[in-house]
Enzyme design. Structure first.
Site, PDB file in Angstrom:
ATOM      1  N   SER A  17      15.200  -9.384  18.243  1.00 41.54           N
ATOM      2  CA  SER A  17      14.081  -8.853  19.038  1.00 41.54           C
ATOM      3  C   SER A  17      13.296  -9.938  19.788  1.00 41.54           C
ATOM      4  O   SER A  17      12.939  -9.725  20.954  1.00 41.54           O
ATOM      5  CB  SER A  17      13.138  -8.038  18.150  1.00 41.54           C
ATOM      6  OG  SER A  17      13.812  -6.889  17.696  1.00 41.54           O
ATOM      7  N   LYS A  66       9.248  -0.461   6.944  1.00 39.89           N
ATOM      8  CA  LYS A  66       9.090   0.663   7.881  1.00 39.89           C
ATOM      9  C   LYS A  66       8.332   1.852   7.280  1.00 39.89           C
ATOM     10  O   LYS A  66       7.668   2.588   7.994  1.00 39.89           O
ATOM     11  CB  LYS A  66      10.459   1.130   8.378  1.00 39.89           C
ATOM     12  CG  LYS A  66      11.136   0.133   9.321  1.00 39.89           C
ATOM     13  CD  LYS A  66      12.429   0.709   9.859  1.00 39.89           C
ATOM     14  CE  LYS A  66      13.062  -0.236  10.853  1.00 39.89           C
ATOM     15  NZ  LYS A  66      14.184   0.373  11.574  1.00 39.89           N
ATOM     16  N   ASN A  87       8.715   1.953  13.351  1.00 40.31           N
ATOM     17  CA  ASN A  87       9.303   0.669  13.773  1.00 40.31           C
ATOM     18  C   ASN A  87       8.513   0.001  14.890  1.00 40.31           C
ATOM     19  O   ASN A  87       8.823  -1.114  15.286  1.00 40.31           O
ATOM     20  CB  ASN A  87      10.780   0.842  14.185  1.00 40.31           C
ATOM     21  CG  ASN A  87      10.911   1.406  15.582  1.00 40.31           C
ATOM     22  OD1 ASN A  87      10.062   2.164  16.034  1.00 40.31           O
ATOM     23  ND2 ASN A  87      11.973   1.035  16.268  1.00 40.31           N
ATOM     24  N   GLY A 124      27.221  10.365   7.454  1.00 43.70           N
ATOM     25  CA  GLY A 124      26.240   9.626   6.667  1.00 43.70           C
ATOM     26  C   GLY A 124      24.888  10.311   6.749  1.00 43.70           C
ATOM     27  O   GLY A 124      24.559  10.942   7.768  1.00 43.70           O
ATOM     28  N   GLY A 127      18.760   6.687   5.945  1.00 44.53           N
ATOM     29  CA  GLY A 127      17.553   6.608   6.766  1.00 44.53           C
ATOM     30  C   GLY A 127      17.861   6.587   8.258  1.00 44.53           C
ATOM     31  O   GLY A 127      17.176   7.245   9.053  1.00 44.53           O
ATOM     32  N   ALA A 128      18.884   5.857   8.653  1.00 47.98           N
ATOM     33  CA  ALA A 128      19.209   5.739  10.079  1.00 47.98           C
ATOM     34  C   ALA A 128      19.664   7.095  10.617  1.00 47.98           C
ATOM     35  O   ALA A 128      19.246   7.522  11.704  1.00 47.98           O
ATOM     36  CB  ALA A 128      20.295   4.695  10.283  1.00 47.98           C
ATOM     37  N   ILE A 213      26.570   2.951  14.629  1.00 53.03           N
ATOM     38  CA  ILE A 213      25.255   2.300  14.762  1.00 53.03           C
ATOM     39  C   ILE A 213      25.316   0.816  14.402  1.00 53.03           C
ATOM     40  O   ILE A 213      24.360   0.091  14.601  1.00 53.03           O
ATOM     41  CB  ILE A 213      24.163   3.007  13.929  1.00 53.03           C
ATOM     42  CG1 ILE A 213      24.468   2.946  12.445  1.00 53.03           C
ATOM     43  CG2 ILE A 213      23.971   4.434  14.391  1.00 53.03           C
ATOM     44  CD1 ILE A 213      23.246   3.286  11.597  1.00 53.03           C
ATOM     45  N   TYR A 215      26.416  -3.103  14.869  1.00 52.82           N
ATOM     46  CA  TYR A 215      26.828  -3.972  15.973  1.00 52.82           C
ATOM     47  C   TYR A 215      27.364  -5.319  15.493  1.00 52.82           C
ATOM     48  O   TYR A 215      27.658  -6.201  16.287  1.00 52.82           O
ATOM     49  CB  TYR A 215      25.705  -4.167  17.001  1.00 52.82           C
ATOM     50  CG  TYR A 215      24.436  -4.749  16.438  1.00 52.82           C
ATOM     51  CD1 TYR A 215      24.294  -6.117  16.235  1.00 52.82           C
ATOM     52  CD2 TYR A 215      23.376  -3.922  16.105  1.00 52.82           C
ATOM     53  CE1 TYR A 215      23.132  -6.647  15.716  1.00 52.82           C
ATOM     54  CE2 TYR A 215      22.205  -4.439  15.589  1.00 52.82           C
ATOM     55  CZ  TYR A 215      22.097  -5.801  15.396  1.00 52.82           C
ATOM     56  OH  TYR A 215      20.945  -6.322  14.877  1.00 52.82           O
ATOM     57  N   GLY A 236      26.484  -0.291  18.140  1.00 53.39           N
ATOM     58  CA  GLY A 236      25.057  -0.205  17.810  1.00 53.39           C
ATOM     59  C   GLY A 236      24.135  -1.083  18.644  1.00 53.39           C
ATOM     60  O   GLY A 236      22.913  -0.984  18.504  1.00 53.39           O
TER      61      GLY A 236
END
Ligand code: ATR
Length: 276
Positions: A17, A66, A87, A124, A127-128, A213, A215, A236
């Site tokens: 980030s 989070k 987030n 799945g 949480g994601a 998701i 990467y 992702g």
């Protein structure tokens, strides 16, 4: 005072980030900085007090804070409420701190043009996956199936989110041809995790979109398997970039260049530009 933004988490040194936001701040001629902050276990409350005291204009929150950050904020919006995780924190003009969740919407944006009628299969129920299903619901999608190894977990998620249906991995595999978008959200295929596939792809629809998701690696075994069927595959990185881009737009009022950023990060991670 010069504006500054941050990402808090533990660990934080791996976060992409700061690279992403610093680049966007420069590109958009915004005089501000974005810094990573490692928050020790048990120190979240102190860290949030310090961010407020020192004039932070907004920050991202990553693992493992989070959920824990929610009671430390003045309010949370619908996206964060539905998912139960924040987030992105935005500071308002009257000095209030509001929590958002841009992960799910970021993922949806990474898929490119899709239609609310598209039939979605999530694999799945962690949480994601919850964040993504919630964002699909908010975006008006209604045809959502979630396949999971543990039936109780997926049943709980569908009941909480009040949308779609829970199915088994075997049912997903057998009926794969009836889905337009297939999304892999389990940790399988991640670096240092099992290289097995959650489901086999032989019944995949010819024009399906297949997304993962993860990467790291850029092309997971799941996407590798999907490529054999010549379908569009999406890793992702798009989700990472768009969740950041949405946060950036909340803070700065402009949506930054996400396509260029996906290319840059792909290069940084040593791959070829794969998504589009
Ligand atoms: P996160 O919150 O980061 O999304 P999580 O809560 O650990 O991750 O959830 C991981 C998801 O991947 C779960 O749905 C899990 O299935 P279970 O509910 O049965 O535990 C799924 N998962 C993890 N490893 C798996 C495997 N080897 N095969 C199939 N599903 C797996």
């Amino acid at each position: 005072m010069k504006k500054w933004f941050a990402v808090i988490g533990n660990p934080i040194s791996h976060s992409l980030s700061p690279f992403m936001h610093e680049k966007w701040l420069n590109e958009n001629d915004i005089d501000a900085s974005y810094i990573p902050i490692h928050v020790e276990e048990g120190k979240l409350e102190d860290a949030v007090k310090a961010l407020k005291l020192l004039g932070c204009s907004g920050w991202n929150v990553t693992v493992p804070y989070k959920e824990a950050i929610i009671p430390l904020l003045d309010d949370i919006d619908e996206s964060a409420k539905g998912i139960g995780a924040v987030n992105t924190v935005v500071k308002t003009a009257d000095n209030r701190f509001i929590g958002y969740n841009t992960d799910g919407l970021g993922f949806i944006k990474s898929l490119g043009p899709i239609k609310p009628e598209d039939r979605i299969l999530m694999i799945g129920a962690g949480g994601a996956a919850r964040g993504i299903v919630h964002a699909f619901k908010q975006a008006g999608f209604t045809n959502i199936s979630v396949a999971n190894r543990t039936a109780e977990k997926v049943a709980r998620m569908m009941a909480d989110l009040q949308i779609g249906q829970g199915i088994t991995l075997q049912e997903a595999e057998n009926n794969l041809g009836s889905f337009d978008i297939v999304i892999q959200t389990t940790p399988q295929g991640m670096k240092n995790q099992a290289n097995t596939l959650p489901i086999q792809l032989k019944n995949l629809k010819v024009d399906a979109i297949v997304a993962d998701i993860v990467y790291n690696p850029l092309v997971t075994p799941f996407l590798e398997a999907a490529k054999e069927y010549n379908v569009r595959t999406i890793n992702g990185l798009g989700m990472l970039v768009h969740q950041g881009a949405i946060a950036f737009s909340y803070w700065n009022g402009v949506y930054p260049n996400s396509t260029n950023m996906i290319e840059l990060l792909t290069e940084q991670l040593g791959g070829n530009y794969v998504n589009r």
